[in-house]
Design an enzyme around this catalytic site. Structure first.
Site, PDB file in Angstrom:
ATOM      1  CG  ASP A   1      38.877   7.938  46.926  1.00  0.00           C
ATOM      2  OD1 ASP A   1      39.026   6.708  46.966  1.00  0.00           O
ATOM      3  OD2 ASP A   1      38.283   8.577  47.824  1.00  0.00           O
TER       4      ASP A   1
ATOM      5  CE1 TYR B   1      28.230  -1.751  51.071  1.00  0.00           C
ATOM      6  CE2 TYR B   1      27.376  -4.000  51.160  1.00  0.00           C
ATOM      7  CZ  TYR B   1      28.418  -3.115  50.931  1.00  0.00           C
ATOM      8  OH  TYR B   1      29.647  -3.597  50.561  1.00  0.00           O
TER       9      TYR B   1
END
Length: 275
Positions: A40, A171
């Site tokens: 991450d 997106y």
């Protein structure tokens, strides 16, 4: 392998694993016996208007995975940075026995607005997925054990769901692009018995959705759609839980789905079917 640990002996590589869907995937796959390589960014991206995961979030994922009895190698790495991602993956594969069986390309952001929003969302949500698949395919092929990849798209990767903001359009474009990556690699890797599919969640109750900016954006989108298509799910549920998506992913990477590849699987309470 036992009935309660169907993924025993396997290793899963999960991006965006510090919280939300990524954490749910890590815990679910670990509970079914898989060891985990977790990455991450654990840092903020300027165009993202809500807080991203932290090192403490990633540490919490590590504890939850270890509590299942599984092993985990967790690294802070940005999926946009191919070299850093490769180093994290290589370290994890070596530490967990030299094999890789499962990939969940989950890392993603929803910046929506801002000068850099388009490029950032394309870089993370599309190029980051490409980096993940391309880098993971090599050790999987080398190990010769077959395997499964699941790429996290969205209902916005199957329908024209966006508002006129650069990041919002980006997106949708990135999530549609993931389908192209999935279909290509499903063909490229099939001869190695590596399956590649995508999941397409509707709204999931995670920090990416449950924040003031995204709630306001969703409300605006609903207002814009008045008199047009219904923006709700078909089933009477407003948002899904991360564990719902993790359950679908766990099935897709299991032997029960051994002949399923090249599929776009909505986990969406009927959202796409209403469009």
């Amino acid at each position: 392998m036992s009935a309660d640990k169907p993924l025993a002996g396997r290793v899963a590589f999960i991006t965006g694993a510090a919280r939300g869907q990524g954490r749910a995937h890590a815990v679910r796959l670990a509970s079914e016996g898989a060891d985990v390589i977790a990455v991450d960014i654990c840092d903020q991206i300027a165009s993202v208007p809500y807080p991203l995961a932290t090192a403490d979030d990633l540490a919490a994922t590590v504890k939850l995975v270890e509590d299942t009895g599984a092993r985990i190698v967790a690294t802070q790495a940005d999926v946009r940075d191919r070299a850093a991602l490769k180093a994290a993956l290589t370290e994890g594969v070596e530490a967990l026995g030299g094999r890789l069986d499962i990939v969940v390309a989950n890392a993603g952001i929803a910046p929506m607005a801002g000068e850099d929003a388009w490029q950032d969302v394309i870089d993370v949500n599309l190029t980051g997925v490409f980096h993940t698949v391309e880098l993971a395919a090599r050790p999987m092929v080398k190990a010769g054990n077959g395997g499964a990849m699941v790429l996290t798209s969205s209902v916005a990767g199957l329908v024209g769901l966006a508002s006129p903001m650069a990041g919002s359009v980006g997106y949708a474009a990135a999530k549609h692009g993931i389908v192209g990556i999935m279909r290509v690699y499903a063909n490229l890797l099939a001869s190695h018995s590596i399956r590649v599919n995508s999941v397409h969640p509707a709204g999931v109750d995670t920090p990416m959705i449950d924040n003031e900016f995204i709630r306001s954006w969703l409300e605006g989108l609903a207002q814009e759609s008045k008199g047009g298509p219904d923006m709700g799910n078909a089933l009477p549920v407003q948002t899904l839980q991360a564990e719902d998506i993790a359950a679908a992913v766990a099935w897709l990477v299991s032997d029960e789905a051994r002949y399923i590849t090249g599929v776009t699987l909505p986990v969406d309470a009927g959202f796409v079917n209403k469009r």
